[in-house]
Design an enzyme around this catalytic site. Sequence first.
Site, short mmCIF file in Angstrom:
data_model
loop_
_atom_site.label_atom_id
_atom_site.label_comp_id
_atom_site.label_asym_id
_atom_site.label_seq_id
_atom_site.Cartn_x
_atom_site.Cartn_y
_atom_site.Cartn_z
CD GLU A 47 -26.24 -10.10 -56.28
OE1 GLU A 47 -25.51 -9.11 -56.13
OE2 GLU A 47 -26.55 -10.56 -57.41
CG ASP A 58 -25.45 -0.77 -55.68
OD1 ASP A 58 -25.14 -1.75 -56.36
OD2 ASP A 58 -25.44 -0.74 -54.44
#
Length: 263
Positions: A47, A58
Site C-alpha cells: 500500500e 494519518d
Amino acid sequence: MSADATAGAATIPDRALIGYLPIGFPDLETSIDAAIALVENGVGVLELGLPYSDPVMDGLAIQKATQAALQAGFRVRDVFAAVEAIRGRVEVPTLVMTYWNPVVQYGVDRFARDLRDAGGAGLITPDITPDAAADWIATSEQQDLARVFLAAPTSSDERLRETVRSSRGFVYAVSTMGITGARQDVDAAARTLVGRLRTAGATGPDTIPACVGIGISTPGQVAEVLGYADGAIVGSALVTALAEHGVSGLARTAAELAQGTDR
C-alpha cells in the site's frame, strides 16, 4: 478466502500482511528500495501512500513522512514511476492509498490509465464513500483496477452492504475510530466489524476479503487479526522503522511482523 475472490492484479494472498509506506520518503529512490525490502521480508501486498498536504486520517509518523516527501519535491507523477519501478522488481499486488483531491486534480481517467500502465493494482480511497464515487467506480471498471473503500465500526448495516457491493480487491476495515498510529491494543471493535462485514457478504468463500488496519504494530497483533480477518495492514510501525533505522531497519521490522502470519 477463495483464490478467485478478487480480480487479476487485485487478488490478495491468504493471510496477507499488507505494508504501507509513503512514496517519496525520505526520497523517491529510497522509498522504492524500502517497498521492495518489505516484499523481500514477508509483506504480501504493498500500500503506497500518495503524499498529500492535508492528511486528515494519518497519525504523526505518517504526517511527518509525507510532509518530508512534499518538501523534497514529490509530484503526483512520481507515483507512477515508483509503482513501475517496484513492479519491475517484485510481483505483488501494489495499491496506491490516496485522498481523492489529488486524483481529481490529475484527472480521474488519466490517473487510472497511468496507474494501470505502471502495473498498479488499484486505489485505496479513505475519504470518499461509494455513493460519492460514481466516476471512480466506472473508471476502475474500465481499467480493471481494484477500488478499496473503508468500513468503520460506526458504519450502518446499509453502508456496510453498499461498501461490500462497491469494493473490489478487499474492504479496508478500520479497527478503531480516529487517526492512524501504532496502539498497544488493537481495538476489539475490529473483530465485531469484520463479523458485521461477513453478514454483509464481505468475507468467506468466493467473496471479497476484509483486511484490518489502523493500530497494528506487533507480530502478535498481526496473528490476532489474521485469526478472524483476511489481511492485516501495518503502516505507522513501518514508517517509524524507516525514519529511525533506514531500509535495513525497516527490513528487520517487516520480517518480525511477518512472523505473525505463520501463527
